[in-house]
Scaffold this active site. Structure first.
Site, PDB file in Angstrom:
ATOM      1  CB  CYS A  46      -0.932  -0.012   1.191  1.00 18.19           C
ATOM      2  SG  CYS A  46      -1.969   1.304   1.162  1.00 18.19           S
ATOM      3  CG  ASP A  48      -0.781   3.857   5.297  1.00 20.29           C
ATOM      4  OD1 ASP A  48       0.320   4.380   6.061  1.00 20.29           O
ATOM      5  OD2 ASP A  48      -1.837   4.141   5.641  1.00 20.29           O
ATOM      6  NE  ARG A  50      -0.711   4.989   8.829  1.00 19.98           N
ATOM      7  CZ  ARG A  50      -1.901   4.673   9.129  1.00 19.98           C
ATOM      8  NH1 ARG A  50      -2.448   5.012  10.328  1.00 19.98           N
ATOM      9  NH2 ARG A  50      -2.851   4.344   8.177  1.00 19.98           N
ATOM     10  CG  HIS A 102      -1.455  -0.856   6.188  1.00 22.70           C
ATOM     11  ND1 HIS A 102      -2.086  -0.344   6.916  1.00 22.70           N
ATOM     12  CD2 HIS A 102      -1.667  -0.590   4.695  1.00 22.70           C
ATOM     13  CE1 HIS A 102      -2.438   0.911   5.916  1.00 22.70           C
ATOM     14  NE2 HIS A 102      -2.216   0.658   4.526  1.00 22.70           N
ATOM     15  CB  CYS A 105      -5.861  -0.256   4.915  1.00 22.12           C
ATOM     16  SG  CYS A 105      -5.812   0.230   3.016  1.00 22.12           S
TER      17      CYS A 105
END
Length: 205
Positions: A46, A48, A50, A102, A105
């Protein structure tokens, strides 16, 4: 705070990191530039911020070939993902393809909310690029009420999509045991969790 302070900080951090790597391995960057890349892993993850794959796996440049997008999707008709898969498997010759979701999400969360709304439409609006991209995940979300369950189901779906490609099946036909795996990164613990759904040329691994 100056407008470009954050960019200057990135450059400063990079310089410090490069110096530290050179202290540990003076020839690392010279060898990296002189040799072709030979990672054994292709990571589909992803976007993302993080979940930076090199950081969470304590990897170095050259260890992981990477493709990331919103909600870690592998659409069978996505030329970008297919091109990455083909290059990684056929030319870089990776041995493992890992589909990584994750917890918490944002893409999956939006799809879950939208799927159970009174009049669902792909978020944020049907004709947007993001809406079109998440339409399949929104459809999948209709079968789930729990976010973590949807996140895991999404990873399973992308593993199936990846394993069904001509790229992977061609590698298997050539006798290469390219394996496709499904993992979930837990934001709450910093740990990666193997979903136990790996598949190789002879079936489940």
């Amino acid at each position: 705070m100056p407008q470009y302070y954050i960019l200057a900080q990135l450059l400063s951090n990079n310089a410090r990191w490069a110096d530290e790597v050179k202290k540990r391995d003076p020839n690392f960057f010279v060898q990296s530039a002189a040799e072709d890349q030979t990672p054994k892993i292709l990571w589909f993850g992803c976007s993302d911020s993080r979940v930076p794959e090199s950081v969470v796996t304590a990897s170095m440049p050259g260890d992981i070939f990477v493709h990331r997008n919103i909600a870690n999707q592998f659409h069978p008709d996505d030329d970008s993902a297919l091109a990455v898969l083909y290059y990684a498997v056929a030319h870089v010759r990776v041995q493992h393809v890992i589909l990584v979701g994750h917890t918490n999400c944002g893409g999956a969360k939006a799809c879950l909310a939208n799927a159970h709304a009174p009049t669902p439409t792909p978020p944020p609006v049907p004709n947007s690029a993001l809406g079109r991209w998440l339409a399949r995940l929104t459809k999948l979300a209709r079968d789930y009420d729990d976010l973590t369950a949807l996140i895991e189901a999404n990873v399973r779906e992308q593993v199936r999509n990846t394993a069904a490609t001509d790229v992977v099946r061609s590698a298997w036909a050539q006798g290469r045991d390219v394996q496709v795996h499904g993992w979930v990164y837990e934001l709450e613990t910093g740990r990666l969790r193997d979903l136990g759904i790996s598949v190789g040329k002879t079936g489940a691994v």
